[in-house]
Design a protein around this motif. Structure first.
Motif, PDB file in Angstrom:
ATOM      1  N   LEU A  68       0.813  -1.213   0.000  1.00 41.04           N
ATOM      2  CA  LEU A  68       0.000   0.000   0.000  1.00 41.04           C
ATOM      3  C   LEU A  68       0.852   1.271   0.000  1.00 41.04           C
ATOM      4  O   LEU A  68       0.375   2.350   0.341  1.00 41.04           O
ATOM      5  CB  LEU A  68      -0.964  -0.005   1.194  1.00 41.04           C
ATOM      6  CG  LEU A  68      -2.198  -0.912   0.999  1.00 41.04           C
ATOM      7  CD1 LEU A  68      -3.005  -1.043   2.289  1.00 41.04           C
ATOM      8  CD2 LEU A  68      -3.085  -0.389  -0.120  1.00 41.04           C
ATOM      9  N   GLN A  69       2.146   1.097  -0.399  1.00 43.96           N
ATOM     10  CA  GLN A  69       3.032   2.247  -0.620  1.00 43.96           C
ATOM     11  C   GLN A  69       2.990   3.251   0.536  1.00 43.96           C
ATOM     12  O   GLN A  69       2.530   4.386   0.407  1.00 43.96           O
ATOM     13  CB  GLN A  69       2.682   2.938  -1.935  1.00 43.96           C
ATOM     14  CG  GLN A  69       2.979   2.097  -3.170  1.00 43.96           C
ATOM     15  CD  GLN A  69       4.479   1.873  -3.360  1.00 43.96           C
ATOM     16  OE1 GLN A  69       5.194   2.778  -3.805  1.00 43.96           O
ATOM     17  NE2 GLN A  69       4.958   0.680  -3.009  1.00 43.96           N
ATOM     18  N   VAL A  70       3.497   2.783   1.674  1.00 47.45           N
ATOM     19  CA  VAL A  70       3.526   3.599   2.876  1.00 47.45           C
ATOM     20  C   VAL A  70       4.951   4.068   3.123  1.00 47.45           C
ATOM     21  O   VAL A  70       5.905   3.291   3.009  1.00 47.45           O
ATOM     22  CB  VAL A  70       3.029   2.792   4.092  1.00 47.45           C
ATOM     23  CG1 VAL A  70       2.966   3.660   5.343  1.00 47.45           C
ATOM     24  CG2 VAL A  70       1.663   2.178   3.814  1.00 47.45           C
ATOM     25  N   ILE A  71       5.136   5.374   3.439  1.00 46.92           N
ATOM     26  CA  ILE A  71       6.480   5.867   3.760  1.00 46.92           C
ATOM     27  C   ILE A  71       6.806   5.466   5.209  1.00 46.92           C
ATOM     28  O   ILE A  71       5.906   5.256   6.032  1.00 46.92           O
ATOM     29  CB  ILE A  71       6.574   7.392   3.583  1.00 46.92           C
ATOM     30  CG1 ILE A  71       5.594   8.124   4.504  1.00 46.92           C
ATOM     31  CG2 ILE A  71       6.332   7.770   2.125  1.00 46.92           C
ATOM     32  CD1 ILE A  71       5.740   9.655   4.456  1.00 46.92           C
ATOM     33  N   ASP A  72       8.084   5.352   5.530  1.00 48.62           N
ATOM     34  CA  ASP A  72       8.494   4.856   6.850  1.00 48.62           C
ATOM     35  C   ASP A  72       7.933   5.675   8.014  1.00 48.62           C
ATOM     36  O   ASP A  72       7.472   5.084   9.019  1.00 48.62           O
ATOM     37  CB  ASP A  72      10.023   4.797   6.931  1.00 48.62           C
ATOM     38  CG  ASP A  72      10.586   3.578   6.202  1.00 48.62           C
ATOM     39  OD1 ASP A  72       9.796   2.663   5.878  1.00 48.62           O
ATOM     40  OD2 ASP A  72      11.811   3.543   5.959  1.00 48.62           O
ATOM     41  N   PRO A  73       7.953   7.019   7.955  1.00 47.02           N
ATOM     42  CA  PRO A  73       7.410   7.780   9.092  1.00 47.02           C
ATOM     43  C   PRO A  73       5.946   7.434   9.372  1.00 47.02           C
ATOM     44  O   PRO A  73       5.544   7.311  10.541  1.00 47.02           O
ATOM     45  CB  PRO A  73       7.562   9.234   8.653  1.00 47.02           C
ATOM     46  CG  PRO A  73       8.720   9.217   7.718  1.00 47.02           C
ATOM     47  CD  PRO A  73       8.567   7.939   6.962  1.00 47.02           C
ATOM     48  N   THR A  74       5.160   7.266   8.296  1.00 49.17           N
ATOM     49  CA  THR A  74       3.746   6.911   8.479  1.00 49.17           C
ATOM     50  C   THR A  74       3.622   5.486   8.996  1.00 49.17           C
ATOM     51  O   THR A  74       2.807   5.202   9.880  1.00 49.17           O
ATOM     52  CB  THR A  74       2.990   7.053   7.145  1.00 49.17           C
ATOM     53  OG1 THR A  74       3.086   8.406   6.686  1.00 49.17           O
ATOM     54  CG2 THR A  74       1.525   6.668   7.306  1.00 49.17           C
ATOM     55  N   PHE A  75       4.454   4.586   8.461  1.00 47.64           N
ATOM     56  CA  PHE A  75       4.398   3.184   8.889  1.00 47.64           C
ATOM     57  C   PHE A  75       4.655   3.060  10.388  1.00 47.64           C
ATOM     58  O   PHE A  75       3.907   2.395  11.107  1.00 47.64           O
ATOM     59  CB  PHE A  75       5.428   2.358   8.110  1.00 47.64           C
ATOM     60  CG  PHE A  75       5.539   0.929   8.587  1.00 47.64           C
ATOM     61  CD1 PHE A  75       4.632  -0.036   8.166  1.00 47.64           C
ATOM     62  CD2 PHE A  75       6.547   0.542   9.470  1.00 47.64           C
ATOM     63  CE1 PHE A  75       4.730  -1.347   8.616  1.00 47.64           C
ATOM     64  CE2 PHE A  75       6.642  -0.764   9.923  1.00 47.64           C
ATOM     65  CZ  PHE A  75       5.728  -1.717   9.497  1.00 47.64           C
ATOM     66  N   PHE A  76       5.703   3.722  10.875  1.00 50.75           N
ATOM     67  CA  PHE A  76       6.044   3.588  12.295  1.00 50.75           C
ATOM     68  C   PHE A  76       5.053   4.329  13.197  1.00 50.75           C
ATOM     69  O   PHE A  76       4.814   3.925  14.338  1.00 50.75           O
ATOM     70  CB  PHE A  76       7.467   4.079  12.537  1.00 50.75           C
ATOM     71  CG  PHE A  76       8.510   3.166  11.953  1.00 50.75           C
ATOM     72  CD1 PHE A  76       8.665   1.867  12.420  1.00 50.75           C
ATOM     73  CD2 PHE A  76       9.310   3.596  10.907  1.00 50.75           C
ATOM     74  CE1 PHE A  76       9.617   1.021  11.877  1.00 50.75           C
ATOM     75  CE2 PHE A  76      10.271   2.752  10.352  1.00 50.75           C
ATOM     76  CZ  PHE A  76      10.420   1.456  10.830  1.00 50.75           C
ATOM     77  N   ALA A  77       4.459   5.414  12.678  1.00 56.61           N
ATOM     78  CA  ALA A  77       3.479   6.163  13.467  1.00 56.61           C
ATOM     79  C   ALA A  77       2.180   5.378  13.630  1.00 56.61           C
ATOM     80  O   ALA A  77       1.510   5.472  14.666  1.00 56.61           O
ATOM     81  CB  ALA A  77       3.196   7.509  12.806  1.00 56.61           C
ATOM     82  N   TYR A  78       1.836   4.576  12.616  1.00 60.89           N
ATOM     83  CA  TYR A  78       0.565   3.850  12.643  1.00 60.89           C
ATOM     84  C   TYR A  78       0.763   2.322  12.712  1.00 60.89           C
ATOM     85  O   TYR A  78      -0.163   1.567  12.454  1.00 60.89           O
ATOM     86  CB  TYR A  78      -0.273   4.211  11.414  1.00 60.89           C
ATOM     87  CG  TYR A  78      -0.822   5.616  11.496  1.00 60.89           C
ATOM     88  CD1 TYR A  78      -2.036   5.881  12.135  1.00 60.89           C
ATOM     89  CD2 TYR A  78      -0.106   6.691  10.950  1.00 60.89           C
ATOM     90  CE1 TYR A  78      -2.534   7.168  12.223  1.00 60.89           C
ATOM     91  CE2 TYR A  78      -0.593   7.977  11.035  1.00 60.89           C
ATOM     92  CZ  TYR A  78      -1.812   8.215  11.682  1.00 60.89           C
ATOM     93  OH  TYR A  78      -2.297   9.510  11.770  1.00 60.89           O
ATOM     94  N   HIS A  79       1.957   1.923  13.072  1.00 61.88           N
ATOM     95  CA  HIS A  79       2.233   0.495  13.187  1.00 61.88           C
ATOM     96  C   HIS A  79       1.276  -0.146  14.198  1.00 61.88           C
ATOM     97  O   HIS A  79       0.992   0.419  15.251  1.00 61.88           O
ATOM     98  CB  HIS A  79       3.683   0.277  13.650  1.00 61.88           C
ATOM     99  CG  HIS A  79       4.011  -1.145  13.952  1.00 61.88           C
ATOM    100  ND1 HIS A  79       3.978  -1.664  15.240  1.00 61.88           N
ATOM    101  CD2 HIS A  79       4.354  -2.169  13.139  1.00 61.88           C
ATOM    102  CE1 HIS A  79       4.309  -2.942  15.203  1.00 61.88           C
ATOM    103  NE2 HIS A  79       4.551  -3.280  13.936  1.00 61.88           N
ATOM    104  N   VAL A  80       0.778  -1.334  13.877  1.00 59.70           N
ATOM    105  CA  VAL A  80      -0.173  -2.037  14.753  1.00 59.70           C
ATOM    106  C   VAL A  80       0.572  -3.121  15.524  1.00 59.70           C
ATOM    107  O   VAL A  80       1.247  -3.973  14.928  1.00 59.70           O
ATOM    108  CB  VAL A  80      -1.309  -2.670  13.927  1.00 59.70           C
ATOM    109  CG1 VAL A  80      -2.267  -3.444  14.832  1.00 59.70           C
ATOM    110  CG2 VAL A  80      -2.062  -1.590  13.153  1.00 59.70           C
TER     111      VAL A  80
END
Length: 260
Positions: free
Chosen positions: A213-225
């Motif tokens: 889903l083409q997520v940038i790292d800052p967003t991935f780590f901020a919304y990591h489940v």
């Protein structure tokens, strides 16, 4: 007429009277007559000896070193062992009668026959069935030990990744549907979990979009489940983080129909 005199024969004592018999030489012999009371005393048969059955049985029981005890209401193995001075206490009593009592030493009931001093034979099948019922009653109401459910299996493909992500999202109350996730994946990466965008503004800023889903790292780590991998290329981790972000910004991944 004969002269007057006493014609009544005087009484004689039994022991003083005798019988006159003629001896061989004509001499009179006086034979004593034994009184009836004396004869009775001498000739009375002796009483029969007492029966020896119970005594013999008692001796045999002692020789065998065993005895049988029938359980009554209010009994416990500890109480019985104390009353009968069982060497080794209730534990020895239980070991010797385990086949009769069963697996729980508390499950003794009135009428149960325990052997003291020797191992008992196995109880009849009906008795074992009754003990099983009592054991069930005894444990009724107690919570059964938790059984850990088997881990659900997922296929290692796009279908399996989406289904696993949906299960993780359900635990964390993250909205989204299979169709909404699948539609956005096909637009963003065509289903390639290793896809990366090295040409847009994010890439120019040093944070290229990655994964399904083409997520940038800052967003991935901020919304990591929690419970998913920390690798942004991991399919399940990428999907759940992106859906968590979409839920925060758009209400659900289902509402995303373009670049987000």
């Amino acid at each position: 007429m004969p002269g007057k005199g006493k014609h009544r024969r005087p009484k004689s004592r039994a022991l003083s009277r005798g019988l006159v018999a003629a001896g061989a030489g004509g001499t009179a012999l006086v034979l004593p007559v034994i009184g009836a009371s004396v004869a009775s005393a001498q000739t009375a048969p002796q009483s029969a000896p007492a029966a020896k059955t119970s005594v013999t049985a008692s001796v045999l029981a002692k020789k065998a070193g065993t005895t049988t005890y029938t359980v009554v209401a209010g009994d416990s193995l500890s109480k019985i062992a104390d009353q009968l001075n069982v060497s080794g206490g209730w534990k020895k009593l239980y070991r010797d009668n385990r086949k009769v009592i069963g697996g729980d030493p508390r499950l003794i009931h009135p009428g149960l026959k325990l052997t003291i001093g020797k191992k008992a034979k196995a109880a009849p099948a009906a008795d074992r069935a009754n003990r099983s019922k009592r054991a069930t009653t005894l444990t009724a109401g107690k919570s059964a030990p938790a059984v850990k459910p088997k881990k659900k299996a997922y296929t290692n493909d796009l279908d399996g990744w989406i289904k696993e992500s949906l299960d993780v999202m359900a635990k964390h109350r993250i909205p989204g549907s299979y169709d909404g996730i699948h539609r956005n994946i096909m637009r963003e990466s065509s289903g390639n979990p290793l896809a990366i965008n090295n040409w847009d503004s994010n890439a120019m800023a040093g944070t290229p979009s990655k994964g399904l889903l083409q997520v940038i790292d800052p967003t991935f780590f901020a919304y990591h489940v929690p419970g998913t991998s920390m690798d942004s290329y991991d399919p399940v981790a990428n999907i759940t983080a992106a859906c968590n972000y979409a839920a925060d910004k758009y209400g659900s991944i289902d509402n995303v129909n373009g670049a987000y």
